[in-house]
Structure formats: C-alpha cells, structure tokens
Write an enzyme that holds these catalytic residues in place. Structure first.
Site, PDB file in Angstrom:
ATOM      1  CD  GLU A 150      -2.540   1.300   2.714  1.00 33.09           C
ATOM      2  OE1 GLU A 150      -3.082   0.241   3.083  1.00 33.09           O
ATOM      3  OE2 GLU A 150      -2.678   2.373   3.322  1.00 33.09           O
ATOM      4  CD  GLU A 155      -3.162   7.169   5.839  1.00 37.22           C
ATOM      5  OE1 GLU A 155      -2.021   6.802   5.525  1.00 37.22           O
ATOM      6  OE2 GLU A 155      -3.991   6.403   6.348  1.00 37.22           O
TER       7      GLU A 155
HETATM    8  C1  LIG Z   1      -9.033   4.464   3.811  1.00 39.89           C
HETATM    9  O1  LIG Z   1      -7.742   4.787   3.496  1.00 39.89           O
HETATM   10  C2  LIG Z   1      -6.710   4.363   4.329  1.00 39.89           C
HETATM   11  C3  LIG Z   1      -5.458   4.784   3.659  1.00 39.89           C
HETATM   12  O2  LIG Z   1      -4.407   4.566   4.403  1.00 39.89           O
HETATM   13  C4  LIG Z   1      -6.730   2.852   4.544  1.00 39.89           C
HETATM   14  O3  LIG Z   1      -5.744   2.457   5.455  1.00 39.89           O
HETATM   15  C5  LIG Z   1      -8.078   2.454   4.995  1.00 39.89           C
HETATM   16  O4  LIG Z   1      -8.134   1.065   5.042  1.00 39.89           O
HETATM   17  C6  LIG Z   1      -9.106   2.993   4.043  1.00 39.89           C
HETATM   18  N1  LIG Z   1     -10.416   2.644   4.431  1.00 39.89           N
HETATM   19  C7  LIG Z   1     -11.009   1.761   3.708  1.00 39.89           C
HETATM   20  C8  LIG Z   1     -12.414   1.503   3.984  1.00 39.89           C
HETATM   21  O5  LIG Z   1     -10.482   1.191   2.824  1.00 39.89           O
END
Ligand SMILES: *[C@@H]1O[C@H](CO)[C@@H](O)[C@H](O)[C@H]1NC(C)=O
Ligand SMILES: *[C@@H]1O[C@H](CO)[C@@H](O)[C@H](O)[C@H]1NC(C)=O
Ligand SMILES: *[C@@H]1O[C@H](CO)[C@@H](O)[C@H](O)[C@H]1NC(C)=O
Ligand SMILES: *[C@@H]1O[C@H](CO)[C@@H](O)[C@H](O)[C@H]1NC(C)=O
Length: 342
Positions: A150, A155
C-alpha cells in the site's frame, strides 16, 4: 484501450489526451504561452477530469476495514456525495446533512480506479482536501492489503496540517526506508543537501494486523488540511518505477510549468519531499497491480485514536452525530493524471 484511442495517442501531443476537455481545467486558463517543446519524457496514459470523472472508478460499499463510523455508498446512492461541478471539479464528500445517532455510521464514499498500475508518474491536483474533527481522508494505491503493498500519497487525520507519505508491505519483498541513501535529485543550482526533505518517521515498511505503522515521512506544516485549502490546494506527485518511489508536492502558486503544460520532467523539480530507493526496498516485488483509491473515513483505527487523545467532551464515535463537523469534509479534484515513461 480501444484502437481509436491508440491511433489518437500516436497522432496527438500528450496534452490532448484528456478523457475530458482541458478547457474545464482552471489551471489552463491564462497560460497563453507555451515553452519550446522539448523531448517528451513521460506520455499521458489516463487523465481523470471533468464530467466523466466517475466513469473510471468502482464505488466500494463494504464495511470499512479500519473500523470507521462510516457507510460507503454505491454510485447510485452517492449522487449527493460524489459529483462533478459545472466547472469540471470532481467532488467527493461526507454527508453533512443527515441525522446520525451517536456511535452511528455517516454516509461517505470510497472509490477505486478500474485501471491498475505497476509503475507510473501520478500527478494529482486537488483544490481542497477533507478537513475537520474525526475525519480520515486518504488518496492512496493498493491491492489486497497488505500482500501487494500500500502506498499512501495523501493521508492525515482530523484537523491535521501535515501530510504523511507511507509505505506498507506484506509478503512481497523486503522494504525499508533508508534516510541516508544517496540523493538522486538535485536542485536547479546543483545543490544536493539531502535525498529528501521530509521528516522521517518509521523505517520498517512491513505491516500486518496490529503492526500497521509502515515506513513513513511527514511533509511540512501546511501540506494538508485547512492551510492547504486556504492556499487553493496544490499538486501531489508520485513517481513509481522499479528503482524508486519518489514524492513531490507543489503549492498552487508553484506548480512547475512542465506539469501545467502536460510534459512533466521530474529531473527539473529539485529535491523531493520523500524518497524510497530500490537499494533498501524491493519495489518491484513489494508493490503490485495497484488501483488508486480515494476514501474519506471517520474515526476508526487512526482518526478515532487521535481524536480521543485530544480530550474532547465526547468520544470520536459520538462526535459523528454532529453534522457541523463535516462542513469541510470534501475532496475537490481538478485532475488525476497518470503518465508512463515515453
Ligand atoms: C481508507 O484509506 C486508508 C489509507 O491509508 C486505509 O488504510 C483504509 O483502510 C481505508 N479505508 C477503507 C475503507 O479502505
Ligand atoms: C543514518 O546516518 C546517521 C548518521 O551517520 C546514523 O546515526 C543513523 O543511524 C543512520 N540511519 C540509518 C537508518 O542507517
Ligand atoms: C502551522 O501553520 C499554521 C498556519 O498555516 C500556524 O498557525 C501554526 O502555528 C503552524 N504550526 C506549527 C506547529 O508550526
Ligand atoms: C459540533 O461541531 C462543531 C464544528 O466542529 C463544533 O464547533 C461544535 O462545538 C460541535 N457541537 C457540539 C454540541 O459538540
């Protein structure tokens, strides 16, 4: 890609390849002169912009894996949360009208690009980022977390003013952040004081449930949240190939001309804000087949803990009931452009 598109790629300069008309972009207004063309280093692959912006994304409707007080809506149910303004700006937002009980789930959106990537020069121009108590906005790439890695490009949480660049890796290959790696990019005057300018946080990128900090670099005060929005937003850039993951950020008034002209040349941008080299990170193995993802979560693992640490009168999940918290919970996008090496 359709044959017609391929023919067009062969015939047209990169700047004409927008999926939607360039005249919708405020950025192009008033740039009357063009520099003498130089060799194209990167060719436009995809430009998400304007009225068709949402055609190239899936709307994710599962539960938030990070345990947020959020209900991600389908495209059909998110007409008020994901839309394109008449000036071509794409808007993603959290519902700031509906009634939500304390501890409930507020409506939001999370979109995933249909196209996937193993490299590219990603240029994302935001007019505004979601900002306010309990919020957790993110612009990132990933696939099957954490196995194929990732990459968090934008963020931060709550009323934060500092953007954080983070890599998370899984089973795919060793990856660490080396703050002492030799510099790759120079300033225009030839100086090369550092390999990157941001503030080093963690060095170990490997992540798993319960150990999810990743390796990260903080940008400067004002790189996110309210001050970023007050300055009219700006541009985040990620250059991803097998030898590097490099990040630059440009304020609205300092977007390099070559980016504005659609002929970007990273060699001219100076020292980046964050940089991972393949000397300490097996980039090719660690990050594979990524979609681009944009989500706005509420509370959850990071934003919830951060909010609760600030000693508010209510807990984060109870603050979800207060719709006023979401008046600035919008991500406004000029364009997201992906280039590949020419
Ligand atoms: C939203 O974004 C963050 C990015 O770091 C991620 O860790 C998180 O899992 C995300 N939420 C969803 C629902 O994917
Ligand atoms: C980077 O260099 C500094 C100074 O030589 C040293 O103290 C530090 O441990 C190094 N960091 C890493 C991660 O190698
Ligand atoms: C960050 O910048 C804002 C203005 O943009 C300023 O009010 C604030 O004091 C700064 N915070 C720090 C920690 O420097
Ligand atoms: C609701 O949120 C707004 C904006 O964050 C805040 O000023 C206000 O104090 C909150 N109201 C309550 C009752 O917590």
């Amino acid at each position: 890609m359709q044959l017609l598109t391929l023919v067009l790629i062969a015939l047209l300069p990169a700047t004409s390849l927008a999926r939607s008309p360039n005249h919708l972009s405020r950025q192009y207004h008033g740039s009357k002169h063009h520099n003498v063309p130089r060799d194209t280093k990167y060719k436009l692959q995809t430009k998400h912009q304007g009225q068709n912006f949402f055609d190239d994304w899936y709307f994710y409707t599962e539960n938030d894996p990070t345990h947020g007080n959020v209900k991600y809506e389908s495209r059909e149910n998110a007409r008020d949360l994901a839309y394109v303004q008449s000036d071509g700006t794409a808007v993603l937002k959290v519902d700031n009208k509906g009634h939500v009980p304390p501890g409930g789930k507020r409506r939001s959106v999370r979109i995933t690009s249909k196209e996937t990537y193993n490299s590219g020069l990603f240029i994302a121009d935001f007019w505004h980022l979601a900002s306010g108590p309990t919020l957790w906005p993110a612009f990132w790439s990933g696939n099957d977390w954490p196995n194929n890695g990732e990459i968090d490009i934008v963020e931060y949480v709550n009323t934060g003013k500092v953007n954080q660049y983070t890599l998370h890796t899984g089973t795919g290959g060793e990856c660490k952040l080396d703050p002492n790696v030799s510099a790759r990019y120079r300033n225009k005057d030839g100086s090369q004081p550092k390999s990157y300018l941001g503030n080093t946080l963690g060095l170990q990128c490997k992540s798993s449930n319960g150990h999810n900090a990743g390796c990260a670099v903080d940008d400067f005060n004002g790189s996110a949240g309210r001050p970023f929005n007050m300055a009219g937003g700006g541009v985040f850039v990620m250059l991803w190939d097998n030898t590097q993951l490099t990040f630059w950020r440009f304020e609205r008034n300092h977007i390099p001309q070559d980016i504005q002209d659609g002929n970007p040349d990273p060699e001219t941008w100076g020292i980046p804000v964050a940089y991972w080299s393949d000397k300490s990170c097996d980039i090719a193995k660690a990050f594979r087949d990524h979609s681009i993802i944009i989500n706005i979560s509420i509370c959850g693992d990071w934003a919830g803990a951060a909010y609760n640490n600030e000693h508010h009168p209510t807990s984060c999940s109870d603050a979800v009931a207060n719709a006023t918290n979401y008046d600035s919970a919008q991500i406004k996008i000029n364009h997201i452009s992906i280039y590949q090496k020419a």
